[in-house]
Enzyme design. Structure first.
Site, mmCIF file in Angstrom:
data_model
loop_
_atom_site.group_PDB
_atom_site.id
_atom_site.type_symbol
_atom_site.label_atom_id
_atom_site.label_comp_id
_atom_site.label_asym_id
_atom_site.label_seq_id
_atom_site.Cartn_x
_atom_site.Cartn_y
_atom_site.Cartn_z
ATOM 1 N N HIS A 30 0.852 -1.202 0.000
ATOM 2 C CA HIS A 30 0.000 0.000 0.000
ATOM 3 C C HIS A 30 0.886 1.250 0.000
ATOM 4 C CE1 HIS A 30 -4.001 1.923 1.176
ATOM 5 N NE2 HIS A 30 -3.140 2.933 1.221
ATOM 6 N N HIS A 34 1.280 4.983 -2.262
ATOM 7 C CA HIS A 34 0.855 5.900 -3.336
ATOM 8 C C HIS A 34 2.113 6.526 -3.928
ATOM 9 C CE1 HIS A 34 -3.423 5.940 -1.955
ATOM 10 N NE2 HIS A 34 -2.831 5.613 -0.816
ATOM 11 N N HIS A 66 -9.632 1.679 -0.512
ATOM 12 C CA HIS A 66 -9.546 2.271 0.823
ATOM 13 C C HIS A 66 -10.928 2.235 1.467
ATOM 14 C CE1 HIS A 66 -5.813 3.837 -0.786
ATOM 15 N NE2 HIS A 66 -5.544 4.522 0.302
ATOM 16 N N GLU A 88 -10.907 3.647 7.004
ATOM 17 C CA GLU A 88 -9.856 4.538 7.530
ATOM 18 C C GLU A 88 -10.590 5.670 8.259
ATOM 19 O OE1 GLU A 88 -7.759 6.775 4.505
ATOM 20 O OE2 GLU A 88 -6.051 7.223 5.791
ATOM 21 N N ASP A 122 1.922 3.888 3.114
ATOM 22 C CA ASP A 122 0.902 4.783 2.542
ATOM 23 C C ASP A 122 1.561 5.934 1.767
ATOM 24 O OD1 ASP A 122 -1.732 5.397 2.019
ATOM 25 O OD2 ASP A 122 -2.211 6.130 4.028
ATOM 26 N N ASP A 123 1.971 6.979 2.456
ATOM 27 C CA ASP A 123 2.581 8.177 1.840
ATOM 28 C C ASP A 123 3.751 8.587 2.745
ATOM 29 O OD1 ASP A 123 0.221 8.758 -0.109
ATOM 30 O OD2 ASP A 123 -0.721 8.653 1.861
HETATM 31 N N1 ADE Z 1 -4.478 9.017 -0.955
HETATM 32 C C1 ADE Z 1 -3.226 9.038 -0.501
HETATM 33 N N2 ADE Z 1 -3.180 8.656 0.777
HETATM 34 C C2 ADE Z 1 -4.440 8.362 1.149
HETATM 35 C C3 ADE Z 1 -5.053 7.909 2.341
HETATM 36 N N3 ADE Z 1 -4.337 7.655 3.436
HETATM 37 N N4 ADE Z 1 -6.384 7.728 2.345
HETATM 38 C C4 ADE Z 1 -7.087 7.983 1.247
HETATM 39 N N5 ADE Z 1 -6.566 8.413 0.102
HETATM 40 C C5 ADE Z 1 -5.258 8.599 0.048
HETATM 41 ZN ZN ZN Z 2 -3.582 4.937 0.998
#
Ligand code: ADE
Ligand code: ZN
Length: 327
Positions: A12, A14, A192, A195, A273-274
Site C-alpha cells: 500500500h 501511493h 480504501h 480509515e 501509505d505516503d
Molecule cells: N491518498 C493518498 N493517501 C491516502 C489515504 N491515506 N487515504 C485515502 N486516500 C489517500
Molecule cells: Zn492509501
C-alpha cells in the site's frame, strides 16, 4: 538485526505520496510553479487534517506534469524503498494524474514508469507492480475513465485496481460499474475503506466492489461480526499504522488495533501509505511495531510471507518474491 536490512513486502504505497519533498521542490523550480502552502518552514509536507492532506497532496502532484517526471519519481521512490529492505512493492497510480484519464496519455506515463522500474530492478533487485487507482472525490465518471485505462493496460505489470481519496464522498456502489469493468479484465480489487468511515463502509466495499484487499480497514475492529466476515472471506488488510497515527485516526501507536486484528485471525500486512507525508519509512513502521507490540523476527517473517501471498502479481513473480524474502 537492524530492521532496515530485513526483507519486506509493501502493498500500500501511493507513488505521488511517496515523492520526497526535495524532489517536488526541484520540479516546481524547474517548471516555475508555485508550491505555496505545500511545505512548512522545515521543508516538510504541511497539512492540518486528512482533508487538507488531500489538497496538499494534489498541489504537490500538480508539479508532476510529464511521463518523464513520473519516471524520475519512480526511480526516486524505488531507491528509497530498496534502502529500507523492500524487495517487492505495489504502487497506486491514478490515471487522473497521469494524463487526465486519457488512455493514450496513460499508456505513455505507464511506459515511462515501467522503464524506470525495470532499471531499478536491474540495479537493486526491487520488483514493482502497479495498481491504477480511482480518486474517489473526483466522482464515478472519472472512475470509469480510470477503469478504462486500467482495463486497456491490464497484464503482468498492471495487476490490480483500487480507490483512494475522500472516503466520505459517495458510496462504494456509486463506483461499482468501474470496479466491475476492472474485475472482468482480470484485475484484482482493493479499495480504501474503514480509515475514516466505520464498519459499514468496509462491508459495502466487500459486497459492492468485491474487494479482496482493503486499504486500511482498521475500523473493522469496531464490529466483531465484520471481523469474523473478513477472516472467513480471507480478505487482507493493507494496514498503515504510521499513517493512521500521523493523520489522527488513532491517538498513538498503543491505541492502534493492528495487534487486536491479528489476534482475531485477520490477515494484516504493513505499509507506509505516503511515507514523507507521515514522517515514516518501512524501517520506522517495523521499529514501532517491535517497540509497541513486541513483534519479533518470526512475526515479521510471517507478516511478509502473508503479504507475498496477498500480492496481486503472477504466481511466477510471487515465487521470486518468496525467494528474495528467504535470502
Ligand atoms: N491518498 C493518498 N493517501 C491516502 C489515504 N491515506 N487515504 C485515502 N486516500 C489517500
Ligand atoms: Zn492509501
Amino acid at each position: 538485526m537492524s530492521f532496515s536490512k530485513l526483507k519486506k513486502v509493501e502493498l500500500h504505497l501511493h507513488l505521488e505520496g511517496a515523492a520526497p519533498p526535495a524532489f517536488i521542490r526541484s520540479l516546481a523550480k524547474e517548471k516555475n510553479m508555485s508550491i505555496d502552502g505545500v511545505f512548512d518552514e522545515n521543508g516538510a509536507y504541511s497539512y492540518t487534517d486528512f482533508w487538507d492532506f488531500l489538497k496538499v497532496y494534489e498541489a504537490a502532484t500538480a508539479c508532476l506534469k510529464t511521463p518523464e517526471d513520473y519516471a524520475r519519481l519512480t526511480s526516486a521512490v524505488l531507491e528509497n524503498c530498496a534502502e529500507h529492505g523492500v524487495v517487492y512493492a505495489e504502487t497506486f497510480l491514478a490515471p487522473d494524474f497521469c494524463g487526465g484519464g486519457d488512455v493514450v496519455a496513460w499508456r505513455e506515463y505507464l511506459h515511462a514508469m515501467q522503464e524506470a522500474a525495470d532499471k531499478a530492478e536491474k540495479d537493486s533487485g526491487i520488483i514493482l507492480r502497479g495498481i491504477p487507482t480511482v480518486v474517489r472525490h473526483f466522482g464515478p465518471d472519472a472512475a470509469k475513465k480510470s477503469a478504462k485505462c486500467a482495463v486497456e493496460t491490464a497484464g503482468d505489470w498492471v495487476v490490480g485496481f483500487g480507490m483512494g481519496g475522500d472516503e466520505k464522498f459517495g458510496t462504494p456502489s456509486d463506483f461499482a460499474y468501474a470496479f466491475d469493468m476492472a474485475r472482468e479484465a482480470g484485475l484484482k480489487i482493493t479499495s480504501h475503506a474503514g480509515e475514516w468511515s466505520g464498519p459499514e463502509e468496509i462491508r459495502a466495499t466487500i459486497q459492492d466492489l468485491k474487494a479482496v484487499r482493503i486499504g486500511h480497514g482498521v475500523r473493522a475492529i469496531e464490529d466483531a461480526a465484520l471481523v469474523r466476515e473478513i477472516v472467513e472471506k480471507d480478505i487482507v488488510l493493507e494496514v498503515c499504522p504510521g499513517s493512521n497515527v500521523a493523520l489522527g485516526v488513532y491517538a498513538d501507536w498503543a491505541s492502534h488495533p493492528i495487534q487486536k486484528l491479528r489476534d482475531a485471525g485477520v490477515k494484516v500486512t504493513v505499509s507506509t501509505d505516503d511515507p514523507p507525508f507521515f514522517h515514516t519509512t518501512m524501517t520506522d513502521e517495523y521499529e514501532m511495531l517491535s517497540r509497541t507490540f513486541g513483534w519479533d523476527d518470526d512475526t515479521f517473517r510471517a507478516l511478509n510471507i502473508g503479504a507475498a501471498e496477498a500480492a496481486f502479481c503472477t504466481d511466477a513473480t510471487r515465487a521470486q518474491i518468496l525467494k528474495k524474502l528467504e535470502a
